[in-house]
Design a protein around this motif. Sequence first.
Motif, PDB file in Angstrom:
ATOM      1  N   GLN A  38       0.829  -1.200   0.000  1.00  0.00           N
ATOM      2  CA  GLN A  38       0.000   0.000   0.000  1.00  0.00           C
ATOM      3  C   GLN A  38       0.866   1.254   0.000  1.00  0.00           C
ATOM      4  N   VAL A  39       1.935   1.219   0.784  1.00  0.00           N
ATOM      5  CA  VAL A  39       2.852   2.368   0.827  1.00  0.00           C
ATOM      6  C   VAL A  39       3.530   2.543  -0.521  1.00  0.00           C
ATOM      7  N   GLU A  40       3.970   1.453  -1.138  1.00  0.00           N
ATOM      8  CA  GLU A  40       4.642   1.545  -2.436  1.00  0.00           C
ATOM      9  C   GLU A  40       3.717   2.144  -3.497  1.00  0.00           C
ATOM     10  N   ARG A  41       2.447   1.757  -3.468  1.00  0.00           N
ATOM     11  CA  ARG A  41       1.500   2.298  -4.446  1.00  0.00           C
ATOM     12  C   ARG A  41       1.378   3.812  -4.311  1.00  0.00           C
ATOM     13  N   ILE A  42       1.308   4.307  -3.078  1.00  0.00           N
ATOM     14  CA  ILE A  42       1.179   5.747  -2.863  1.00  0.00           C
ATOM     15  C   ILE A  42       2.494   6.455  -3.173  1.00  0.00           C
ATOM     16  N   VAL A  43       3.612   5.832  -2.841  1.00  0.00           N
ATOM     17  CA  VAL A  43       4.913   6.398  -3.187  1.00  0.00           C
ATOM     18  C   VAL A  43       4.999   6.625  -4.692  1.00  0.00           C
ATOM     19  N   ALA A  44       4.547   5.636  -5.476  1.00  0.00           N
ATOM     20  CA  ALA A  44       4.581   5.763  -6.938  1.00  0.00           C
ATOM     21  C   ALA A  44       3.766   6.954  -7.410  1.00  0.00           C
ATOM     22  N   GLU A  45       2.643   7.222  -6.732  1.00  0.00           N
ATOM     23  CA  GLU A  45       1.784   8.336  -7.104  1.00  0.00           C
ATOM     24  C   GLU A  45       2.378   9.686  -6.696  1.00  0.00           C
ATOM     25  N   LEU A  46       3.178   9.666  -5.609  1.00  0.00           N
ATOM     26  CA  LEU A  46       3.687  10.930  -5.061  1.00  0.00           C
ATOM     27  C   LEU A  46       5.086  11.312  -5.552  1.00  0.00           C
ATOM     28  N   LEU A  47       5.780  10.394  -6.189  1.00  0.00           N
ATOM     29  CA  LEU A  47       7.186  10.648  -6.522  1.00  0.00           C
ATOM     30  C   LEU A  47       7.404  11.936  -7.309  1.00  0.00           C
ATOM     31  N   ASP A  48       6.576  12.176  -8.327  1.00  0.00           N
ATOM     32  CA  ASP A  48       6.823  13.355  -9.162  1.00  0.00           C
ATOM     33  C   ASP A  48       6.447  14.660  -8.476  1.00  0.00           C
ATOM     34  N   SER A  49       5.781  14.554  -7.320  1.00  0.00           N
ATOM     35  CA  SER A  49       5.398  15.775  -6.596  1.00  0.00           C
ATOM     36  C   SER A  49       6.498  16.252  -5.658  1.00  0.00           C
ATOM     37  N   GLY A  50       7.430  15.355  -5.355  1.00  0.00           N
ATOM     38  CA  GLY A  50       8.504  15.700  -4.432  1.00  0.00           C
ATOM     39  C   GLY A  50       8.091  15.672  -2.980  1.00  0.00           C
ATOM     40  N   GLU A  51       6.850  15.271  -2.687  1.00  0.00           N
ATOM     41  CA  GLU A  51       6.336  15.247  -1.321  1.00  0.00           C
ATOM     42  C   GLU A  51       6.203  13.809  -0.813  1.00  0.00           C
ATOM     43  N   VAL A  52       7.259  13.036  -0.968  1.00  0.00           N
ATOM     44  CA  VAL A  52       7.199  11.638  -0.538  1.00  0.00           C
ATOM     45  C   VAL A  52       7.714  11.550   0.892  1.00  0.00           C
ATOM     46  N   THR A  53       6.825  11.786   1.824  1.00  0.00           N
ATOM     47  CA  THR A  53       7.172  11.719   3.234  1.00  0.00           C
ATOM     48  C   THR A  53       6.247  10.743   3.938  1.00  0.00           C
ATOM     49  N   LEU A  54       6.670  10.300   5.094  1.00  0.00           N
ATOM     50  CA  LEU A  54       5.827   9.400   5.873  1.00  0.00           C
ATOM     51  C   LEU A  54       4.498  10.065   6.195  1.00  0.00           C
ATOM     52  N   ASP A  55       4.536  11.346   6.550  1.00  0.00           N
ATOM     53  CA  ASP A  55       3.302  12.059   6.882  1.00  0.00           C
ATOM     54  C   ASP A  55       2.350  12.115   5.694  1.00  0.00           C
ATOM     55  N   ALA A  56       2.906  12.374   4.482  1.00  0.00           N
ATOM     56  CA  ALA A  56       2.059  12.477   3.288  1.00  0.00           C
ATOM     57  C   ALA A  56       1.436  11.132   2.942  1.00  0.00           C
ATOM     58  N   VAL A  57       2.206  10.066   3.076  1.00  0.00           N
ATOM     59  CA  VAL A  57       1.684   8.726   2.782  1.00  0.00           C
ATOM     60  C   VAL A  57       0.626   8.335   3.809  1.00  0.00           C
ATOM     61  N   ALA A  58       0.896   8.627   5.076  1.00  0.00           N
ATOM     62  CA  ALA A  58      -0.068   8.304   6.131  1.00  0.00           C
ATOM     63  C   ALA A  58      -1.395   9.029   5.896  1.00  0.00           C
ATOM     64  N   GLU A  59      -1.305  10.276   5.459  1.00  0.00           N
ATOM     65  CA  GLU A  59      -2.525  11.049   5.188  1.00  0.00           C
ATOM     66  C   GLU A  59      -3.322  10.400   4.066  1.00  0.00           C
ATOM     67  N   ARG A  60      -2.639   9.943   3.008  1.00  0.00           N
ATOM     68  CA  ARG A  60      -3.326   9.286   1.895  1.00  0.00           C
ATOM     69  C   ARG A  60      -3.959   7.972   2.335  1.00  0.00           C
ATOM     70  N   LEU A  61      -3.337   7.301   3.304  1.00  0.00           N
ATOM     71  CA  LEU A  61      -3.870   6.041   3.813  1.00  0.00           C
ATOM     72  C   LEU A  61      -4.976   6.246   4.832  1.00  0.00           C
ATOM     73  N   GLY A  62      -5.104   7.486   5.315  1.00  0.00           N
ATOM     74  CA  GLY A  62      -6.136   7.783   6.304  1.00  0.00           C
ATOM     75  C   GLY A  62      -5.788   7.307   7.700  1.00  0.00           C
ATOM     76  N   ILE A  63      -4.483   7.235   7.991  1.00  0.00           N
ATOM     77  CA  ILE A  63      -4.063   6.817   9.330  1.00  0.00           C
ATOM     78  C   ILE A  63      -3.042   7.817   9.866  1.00  0.00           C
ATOM     79  N   LYS A  64      -2.741   7.735  11.145  1.00  0.00           N
ATOM     80  CA  LYS A  64      -1.762   8.629  11.749  1.00  0.00           C
ATOM     81  C   LYS A  64      -0.345   8.181  11.387  1.00  0.00           C
ATOM     82  N   PRO A  65       0.591   9.121  11.254  1.00  0.00           N
ATOM     83  CA  PRO A  65       1.976   8.763  10.951  1.00  0.00           C
ATOM     84  C   PRO A  65       2.552   7.754  11.939  1.00  0.00           C
TER      85      PRO A  65
END
Length: 343
Positions: free
Chosen positions: A235-262
């Motif tokens: 699940q994290v890898e899928r979101i990382v792939a979506e966020l890579l070109d934005s430059g905002e690949v952080t744990l906080d950003a991925v957690a927000e997309r997953l709907g859970i706390k960092p």
Amino acid sequence: MQELRDAGVMLRLIYQAMKRKGIDTDAIFARLGVDEDYVYTEQLRTPHSAQLYFWQVVEDVSGDSDAGLHLGQLLPAYKGQVLEYLFLSSPTFGEGLRRAQNYQRLLSDAANTDFFIEGDEACMVLDAASSEVSRLRHFNECFVQGLITFFRSITDDSFYPSRIEFEHQREHGQEHVIDVLGCDVIFGAKENRLYFPATLLSHASPHAEPELLDLHERFASEQVARLEKKDIVGQVERIVAELLDSGEVTLDAVAERLGIKPRTLRTRLTEAETSFNQVLADFRYRLARQLLATTDESIDEIVYLTGFSEPSTFYRAFKRWSSMTPIEYRKTAQGKDAMVDAM
């Protein structure tokens, strides 16, 4: 969507069959970008979608248009895995079959087989592949023989099929398939099915042992739970792939997309025996290898696509990962079909 994966034992059994057949496994591995050590990697699980490419390579290298059918004849019995122990320690073959249904994921994430009784026959619906792979002739014909070989090994050679139905079509060679499988075979069916006499369900296991059965069920449950914990990595890898070109690949950003706390994400990754930084690094390395090996993208473009801010940072990271510079890797890898980059 979670990427489907197959247990490494499936690849190992086919590898042993290829060696028995005298197929040039080195040539196949060179095309796939792996080696024998990879096949025997502990807890290996390969992308289920790679079955499509894998079997094409096997056919190309072997020159055998019926590679799956013929390798299936040489598959060794599935041994030493918890699913085998479940069958052996169950009182009957039917009981073992029912229990194994609960732990199909240990063999493949795509497995969702079922069985039912129809008159004097029992039927297994072999929903062990994704919709795309389920129509793959090589996979189907090899897999069903592996299943039959396994069932024979745990029933003291008492198991035999009465009819097999395949989703895939065959323009020629139908009689050869029937000769190899030793029963009626139907092609172009709605789903893959294996029929056998219902009386075999009551075949008693000479190794039945209630205490061992409880132990094996607990072990199987623990293994499935371990796989479920690792689902978060996909699940994290899928979101990382979506966020890579934005430059905002952080744990906080991925957690927000997953709907859970960092903190929750960090804990779940720890339970999966990894970390966010490790998942991110592994994904970047895999993507970089794939781009270097299979495209003509410039290094600067690959730096951008893998989410690095500067070429120098990318060069240092890649050298640390592979002990080669990106240019050195491209020279050695281009011309190979790097299936491993998806693994």
